[in-house]
Design a protein around this motif. Structure first.
Motif, mmCIF file in Angstrom:
data_model
loop_
_atom_site.group_PDB
_atom_site.id
_atom_site.type_symbol
_atom_site.label_atom_id
_atom_site.label_comp_id
_atom_site.label_asym_id
_atom_site.label_seq_id
_atom_site.Cartn_x
_atom_site.Cartn_y
_atom_site.Cartn_z
ATOM 1 N N GLU A 138 0.789 -1.222 -0.119
ATOM 2 C CA GLU A 138 0.012 0.242 -0.049
ATOM 3 C C GLU A 138 0.814 1.153 -0.056
ATOM 4 O O GLU A 138 0.557 2.429 -0.580
ATOM 5 C CB GLU A 138 -0.982 0.057 1.225
ATOM 6 C CG GLU A 138 -2.171 -1.068 1.176
ATOM 7 C CD GLU A 138 -1.707 -2.593 1.493
ATOM 8 O OE1 GLU A 138 -2.522 -3.325 1.211
ATOM 9 O OE2 GLU A 138 -0.590 -2.554 1.945
ATOM 10 N N ASN A 139 2.035 1.189 0.693
ATOM 11 C CA ASN A 139 3.097 2.316 0.804
ATOM 12 C C ASN A 139 3.611 2.434 -0.793
ATOM 13 O O ASN A 139 3.782 3.747 -1.166
ATOM 14 C CB ASN A 139 3.872 2.188 2.095
ATOM 15 C CG ASN A 139 3.157 2.516 3.182
ATOM 16 O OD1 ASN A 139 2.124 2.778 3.221
ATOM 17 N ND2 ASN A 139 3.890 1.885 4.446
ATOM 18 N N LEU A 140 3.971 1.385 -1.057
ATOM 19 C CA LEU A 140 4.577 1.446 -2.580
ATOM 20 C C LEU A 140 3.618 2.131 -3.374
ATOM 21 O O LEU A 140 4.164 2.925 -4.198
ATOM 22 C CB LEU A 140 4.952 -0.093 -2.892
ATOM 23 C CG LEU A 140 5.151 -0.194 -4.346
ATOM 24 C CD1 LEU A 140 6.581 0.561 -4.842
ATOM 25 C CD2 LEU A 140 5.196 -1.677 -4.809
ATOM 26 N N VAL A 157 10.850 1.330 -10.507
ATOM 27 C CA VAL A 157 10.481 0.529 -9.397
ATOM 28 C C VAL A 157 11.176 -0.715 -9.553
ATOM 29 O O VAL A 157 11.303 -1.296 -10.469
ATOM 30 C CB VAL A 157 8.984 0.054 -9.206
ATOM 31 C CG1 VAL A 157 8.786 -0.717 -7.776
ATOM 32 C CG2 VAL A 157 8.007 1.345 -9.084
ATOM 33 N N THR A 158 12.207 -0.974 -8.567
ATOM 34 C CA THR A 158 12.935 -2.319 -8.459
ATOM 35 C C THR A 158 12.567 -3.063 -7.130
ATOM 36 O O THR A 158 12.474 -2.476 -6.177
ATOM 37 C CB THR A 158 14.219 -1.941 -8.426
ATOM 38 O OG1 THR A 158 14.784 -0.901 -9.419
ATOM 39 C CG2 THR A 158 15.243 -2.978 -8.318
ATOM 40 N N GLN A 159 12.246 -4.253 -7.450
ATOM 41 C CA GLN A 159 11.963 -5.061 -6.052
ATOM 42 C C GLN A 159 13.206 -5.966 -6.005
ATOM 43 O O GLN A 159 13.639 -6.615 -7.079
ATOM 44 C CB GLN A 159 10.689 -5.841 -6.359
ATOM 45 C CG GLN A 159 10.221 -6.697 -5.189
ATOM 46 C CD GLN A 159 10.580 -8.345 -5.277
ATOM 47 O OE1 GLN A 159 10.466 -9.085 -6.284
ATOM 48 N NE2 GLN A 159 11.141 -8.615 -4.302
ATOM 49 N N ILE A 160 13.595 -6.065 -4.678
ATOM 50 C CA ILE A 160 14.698 -6.890 -4.386
ATOM 51 C C ILE A 160 14.410 -7.741 -3.012
ATOM 52 O O ILE A 160 13.848 -7.230 -2.316
ATOM 53 C CB ILE A 160 15.990 -5.898 -4.026
ATOM 54 C CG1 ILE A 160 16.304 -5.050 -5.158
ATOM 55 C CG2 ILE A 160 17.016 -6.848 -3.588
ATOM 56 C CD1 ILE A 160 17.655 -4.078 -4.980
ATOM 57 N N ILE A 182 11.878 -0.436 -4.191
ATOM 58 C CA ILE A 182 12.940 0.654 -4.353
ATOM 59 C C ILE A 182 12.435 1.668 -5.447
ATOM 60 O O ILE A 182 12.323 0.939 -6.565
ATOM 61 C CB ILE A 182 14.367 0.334 -4.518
ATOM 62 C CG1 ILE A 182 14.902 -0.411 -3.260
ATOM 63 C CG2 ILE A 182 15.199 1.644 -4.560
ATOM 64 C CD1 ILE A 182 16.212 -1.134 -3.735
ATOM 65 N N ILE A 183 11.987 2.705 -5.188
ATOM 66 C CA ILE A 183 11.397 3.690 -6.290
ATOM 67 C C ILE A 183 12.465 4.766 -6.353
ATOM 68 O O ILE A 183 12.929 5.329 -5.397
ATOM 69 C CB ILE A 183 10.296 4.345 -5.933
ATOM 70 C CG1 ILE A 183 8.964 3.419 -5.449
ATOM 71 C CG2 ILE A 183 9.766 5.149 -6.994
ATOM 72 C CD1 ILE A 183 7.582 3.867 -5.311
ATOM 73 N N SER A 184 12.938 4.832 -7.634
ATOM 74 C CA SER A 184 13.823 5.944 -7.956
ATOM 75 C C SER A 184 13.228 6.871 -8.990
ATOM 76 O O SER A 184 12.563 6.205 -9.705
ATOM 77 C CB SER A 184 15.259 5.582 -8.528
ATOM 78 O OG SER A 184 14.723 4.644 -9.520
#
Length: 188
Positions: A138-140, A157-160, A182-184
């Motif tokens: 939800e925060n993403l 958006v990168t998911q690790i 991770i959003i950049s």
């Protein structure tokens, strides 16, 4: 320049941005030596310390509200001898200075993502970079949608998800960590 392992930080009970996540997040910020940086939700100060390692002629501001975390940040600043970090005791964005930043990292929002993004939109330098870390979907989505409706470009958006070994007898078992988003983005 090298990155710092989690085990090198003074930790306590405050969550830390894990080293692999920290390394990717710092890499996406592309910090230059004279950058003015901001770390929102400082935790142990691990992101701030790493930022300060790259912004050697710049300055890093870190804001934190939790008293244990504030103590840990101060201890880590002293341990790593970082005189280019300024700790702000308070809540983002209300206690943040009205100044321009080249790079901003958001690791904690205390449920204030919209207000924080309003602040970032006003205080991130033209072509400045922002990186946000989220663990909750939800925060993403709030962060992603918030960037889309403001003056940001090159949103990615990168998911690790990392795993580390743990010895079980004389065998290694992999223990998985939570997926981190991770959003950049860049200021448009």
């Amino acid at each position: 320049m090298y990155h710092i392992k989690d085990s090198e930080f003074i930790r306590g009970e405050v969550p830390i941005t894990k080293e692999e996540i920290r390394w990717v997040s710092i890499g996406k910020l592309q910090i230059e030596e004279s950058d003015i940086c901001l770390d929102i939700g400082g935790g142990t100060g691990s992101i701030s310390i790493e930022m300060a390692n790259f912004a050697t002629k710049g300055k890093v501001f870190v804001i934190e509200t939790n008293e244990e975390a504030i103590s840990l940040i101060n201890q880590n600043i002293e341990k790593f001898k970082k005189n280019n970090i300024e700790l702000i005791k308070g809540l983002a964005p209300v206690d943040l200075p009205n100044k321009k930043f080249d790079k901003i990292f958001v690791g904690g929002t205390k449920g204030k993502i919209e207000k924080i993004l309003d602040y970032v939109e006003e205080n991130l330098a033209e072509d400045g970079k922002i990186v946000l870390n989220f663990i909750v979907l939800e925060n993403l989505l709030s962060g992603l949608n918030g960037l889309k409706t403001r003056k940001f470009k090159n949103i990615e958006v990168t998911q690790i998800q990392t795993s580390k070994n743990r010895l079980v007898g004389n065998m290694n078992m992999m223990i998985g960590g939570n997926p981190i988003f991770i959003i950049s983005a860049e200021r448009g």
